[in-house]
Motif scaffolding. Structure first.
Motif, PDB file in Angstrom:
ATOM      1  N   ARG A   1      36.224  37.077  57.722  1.00 38.62           N
ATOM      2  CA  ARG A   1      34.967  36.439  57.287  1.00 38.62           C
ATOM      3  C   ARG A   1      34.613  35.250  58.171  1.00 38.62           C
ATOM      4  O   ARG A   1      33.449  35.027  58.492  1.00 38.62           O
ATOM      5  CB  ARG A   1      35.069  36.034  55.809  1.00 38.62           C
ATOM      6  CG  ARG A   1      35.052  37.235  54.866  1.00 38.62           C
ATOM      7  CD  ARG A   1      34.861  36.823  53.420  1.00 38.62           C
ATOM      8  NE  ARG A   1      36.013  36.143  52.851  1.00 38.62           N
ATOM      9  CZ  ARG A   1      37.080  36.752  52.369  1.00 38.62           C
ATOM     10  NH1 ARG A   1      37.160  38.075  52.384  1.00 38.62           N
ATOM     11  NH2 ARG A   1      38.084  36.066  51.864  1.00 38.62           N
ATOM     12  N   ILE A   2      35.644  34.497  58.607  1.00 38.21           N
ATOM     13  CA  ILE A   2      35.397  33.395  59.550  1.00 38.21           C
ATOM     14  C   ILE A   2      34.822  33.944  60.852  1.00 38.21           C
ATOM     15  O   ILE A   2      33.848  33.432  61.402  1.00 38.21           O
ATOM     16  CB  ILE A   2      36.718  32.630  59.855  1.00 38.21           C
ATOM     17  CG1 ILE A   2      37.147  31.805  58.653  1.00 38.21           C
ATOM     18  CG2 ILE A   2      36.584  31.771  61.103  1.00 38.21           C
ATOM     19  CD1 ILE A   2      36.548  30.424  58.582  1.00 38.21           C
TER      20      ILE A   2
ATOM     21  N   GLY B   1      31.415  37.178  50.705  1.00 36.56           N
ATOM     22  CA  GLY B   1      31.438  38.318  51.642  1.00 36.56           C
ATOM     23  C   GLY B   1      32.581  39.281  51.416  1.00 36.56           C
ATOM     24  O   GLY B   1      33.500  39.010  50.685  1.00 36.56           O
TER      25      GLY B   1
ATOM     26  N   ALA C   1      22.958  29.010  60.124  1.00 31.64           N
ATOM     27  CA  ALA C   1      24.320  29.483  60.412  1.00 31.64           C
ATOM     28  C   ALA C   1      25.303  28.951  59.373  1.00 31.64           C
ATOM     29  O   ALA C   1      26.190  29.678  58.911  1.00 31.64           O
ATOM     30  CB  ALA C   1      24.739  29.046  61.808  1.00 31.64           C
TER      31      ALA C   1
ATOM     32  N   SER D   1      31.326  34.969  60.419  1.00 33.11           N
ATOM     33  CA  SER D   1      30.464  33.784  60.339  1.00 33.11           C
ATOM     34  C   SER D   1      30.190  33.220  61.730  1.00 33.11           C
ATOM     35  O   SER D   1      29.048  32.855  62.048  1.00 33.11           O
ATOM     36  CB  SER D   1      31.121  32.691  59.497  1.00 33.11           C
ATOM     37  OG  SER D   1      31.514  33.205  58.264  1.00 33.11           O
TER      38      SER D   1
ATOM     39  N   ALA E   1      26.719  33.012  63.581  1.00 27.13           N
ATOM     40  CA  ALA E   1      26.195  31.725  64.053  1.00 27.13           C
ATOM     41  C   ALA E   1      25.724  31.860  65.498  1.00 27.13           C
ATOM     42  O   ALA E   1      24.626  31.393  65.855  1.00 27.13           O
ATOM     43  CB  ALA E   1      27.271  30.653  63.940  1.00 27.13           C
TER      44      ALA E   1
ATOM     45  N   VAL F   1      28.936  34.147  53.514  1.00 29.24           N
ATOM     46  CA  VAL F   1      29.924  35.145  53.946  1.00 29.24           C
ATOM     47  C   VAL F   1      31.321  34.766  53.435  1.00 29.24           C
ATOM     48  O   VAL F   1      32.065  35.604  52.928  1.00 29.24           O
ATOM     49  CB  VAL F   1      29.920  35.281  55.489  1.00 29.24           C
ATOM     50  CG1 VAL F   1      31.108  36.110  55.967  1.00 29.24           C
ATOM     51  CG2 VAL F   1      28.627  35.925  55.967  1.00 29.24           C
ATOM     52  N   LEU F   2      31.679  33.478  53.562  1.00 32.59           N
ATOM     53  CA  LEU F   2      33.032  33.059  53.176  1.00 32.59           C
ATOM     54  C   LEU F   2      33.225  33.135  51.660  1.00 32.59           C
ATOM     55  O   LEU F   2      34.303  33.510  51.179  1.00 32.59           O
ATOM     56  CB  LEU F   2      33.292  31.630  53.653  1.00 32.59           C
ATOM     57  CG  LEU F   2      33.616  31.507  55.133  1.00 32.59           C
ATOM     58  CD1 LEU F   2      33.613  30.058  55.561  1.00 32.59           C
ATOM     59  CD2 LEU F   2      34.953  32.146  55.452  1.00 32.59           C
TER      60      LEU F   2
ATOM     61  N   THR G   1      24.698  30.824  56.159  1.00 27.12           N
ATOM     62  CA  THR G   1      25.257  32.171  56.300  1.00 27.12           C
ATOM     63  C   THR G   1      26.776  32.134  56.159  1.00 27.12           C
ATOM     64  O   THR G   1      27.378  32.970  55.464  1.00 27.12           O
ATOM     65  CB  THR G   1      24.899  32.774  57.680  1.00 27.12           C
ATOM     66  OG1 THR G   1      23.528  32.552  57.919  1.00 27.12           O
ATOM     67  CG2 THR G   1      25.212  34.255  57.750  1.00 27.12           C
ATOM     68  N   ALA G   2      27.395  31.137  56.834  1.00 27.88           N
ATOM     69  CA  ALA G   2      28.860  31.034  56.798  1.00 27.88           C
ATOM     70  C   ALA G   2      29.338  30.838  55.355  1.00 27.88           C
ATOM     71  O   ALA G   2      30.316  31.472  54.929  1.00 27.88           O
ATOM     72  CB  ALA G   2      29.325  29.882  57.673  1.00 27.88           C
TER      73      ALA G   2
END
Lengths: 90, 303
Positions: free
Chosen positions: A49-50, A90, A79, A53, A57, A86-87, A82-83
């Motif tokens: 996931r990182i 996600g 970004a 992300s 980004a 997602v984290l 989104t991160a």
């Protein structure tokens, strides 16, 4: 280090990436990751996931730079959002 | 146990150091250059994202990108099925193997051993309409062919050259996968009355999957980075019709010493390859991992 042509912004950028990896390692040692399935179409680990992300980004910034001439602050905010999405989910 | 496992990580340290010096530090340097205007070794100015903006609006670069994607898609679409077909056609039963299979393996490996600039030179001479066997032969048949003047001919020659060079890799990988299939699997398929397609789809493909993943990834990355062969064969011409990404990059960085834009371009190029490989990896490898994950879930539910 002169041959590496450092600038302050890029130094800060790489410090941030290094810090991120270091923190991830600490978290991994403390609480090992497991495969989990969220809204992304595949099961992912924390590291996945990182990575997603970071890639997102990069994509957002490139898209902003390709489409607009203003500084990409909006892309940076997008970004980060989104991160988080997602984290977290996600 | 835990302590031993931790110590084992020290064994990875040399690799980490080598990768850091050969990959990470140069990449960081490239990123540093990409935000600066480099006039000479000691004179640099910070320009932020300017080079990225310029690069992303550079029509010649976008054209090169389009050609690069077309080239990679075309060679992969030809080489992967061709490599599998060649591997399937090779004798692999213990009885029939003998010297035939060994000789075929050596023959197949030969193109892989030829240095890339030599491959370009071979095809440069081979395809010449005046002295080359291929070029002269095609013209003798009454078909006008000149790869140094006609774009489509240059493209066909470029694709042919890559298809001459690389399917062997896929064939060798696929062959190693095929030889790992026990004969009983084929016998069982025969008893079930499976057609040739069904044997390929349900007996061979599952065994080939992992080697083909490696093969496709290698070919994908290699084809995206291809430089030497087209450079020697066509020099990117006629005009810019066969100028692929890496050649455009080299012209910029080495030819014009535009280090800043070339670095910005390299970063974007790196991101593109990273994205494509990640997409491919996720589509193929992750699916397997996910099946394991689902199985673990089922097992946990049973317990």
């Amino acid at each position: 280090m002169n041959w590496m042509a450092w600038t302050l912004p890029t130094a800060l950028f790489f410090c941030a990436i290094g810090l991120l990896l270091f923190t991830m390692t600490l978290i991994e040692l403390k609480r090992p990751t497991t495969m989990a399935r969220g809204w992304l179409p595949m099961a992912t680990t924390r590291g996945d996931r990182i990575f997603i992300s970071l890639l997102a980004a990069a994509g957002l910034h490139v898209a902003w730079l390709a489409l607009f001439t203003s500084p990409p602050y909006v892309a940076s905010v997008a970004a980060v959002i989104t991160a988080i999405i997602v984290l977290r989910w996600g | 146990m835990q302590a031993n496992q931790n110590r084992a990580w020290l064994g990875v340290l040399p690799v980490v150091l080598i990768v850091a010096f050969s990959g990470v530090i140069p990449l960081m340097t490239v990123v540093n250059f990409s935000v600066q205007d480099v006039l000479d070794v000691n004179t640099r100015f910070f320009v932020g994202f300017d080079w990225y903006r310029e690069i992303l609006r550079d029509q010649r670069l976008l054209d090169a990108l389009g050609r690069q994607l077309l080239f990679s898609a075309t060679v992969l679409a030809i080489e992967i099925p061709l490599g599998i077909a060649v591997a399937r056609a090779m004798p692999r039963e213990p009885k029939g193997r003998g010297w035939g299979a060994a000789a075929l393996l050596v023959l197949l490996a030969l193109p892989l051993l030829v240095p890339w600039n030599v491959v370009g030179t071979i095809w440069q001479v081979y395809a010449r309409p005046d002295i080359g066997l291929l070029g002269h032969g095609i013209n003798a048949l009454g078909i006008h062919y000149n790869f140094s003047q006609v774009s489509s001919h240059a493209w066909i020659t470029l694709i042919l050259m890559d298809v001459w060079h690389w399917p062997s890799l896929i064939a060798l990988l696929a062959f190693s996968g095929l030889t790992s299939i026990p004969n009983q699997h084929y016998q069982a398929a025969e008893l079930d009355g499976a057609s040739r397609w069904q044997v390929f789809r349900f007996v061979e493909m599952p065994r080939l999957r992992s080697v083909l993943i490696i093969g496709v990834l290698l070919r994908l990355m290699d084809s995206l980075m291809i430089y030497t062969e087209p450079f020697v064969l066509t020099g990117g011409g006629p005009g810019t019709s066969t100028t692929l990404l890496s050649q455009y990059l080299a012209t910029m960085a080495v030819g014009q010493f535009d280090v800043g834009p070339a670095a910005a371009f390299s970063v974007l190029y790196f991101l593109l390859i990273l994205l494509l490989c990640w997409l491919f990896y996720t589509a193929v490898v992750k699916r397997d991992l996910e099946q394991d994950f689902a199985r673990q879930g089922e097992r946990a539910a049973h317990e």
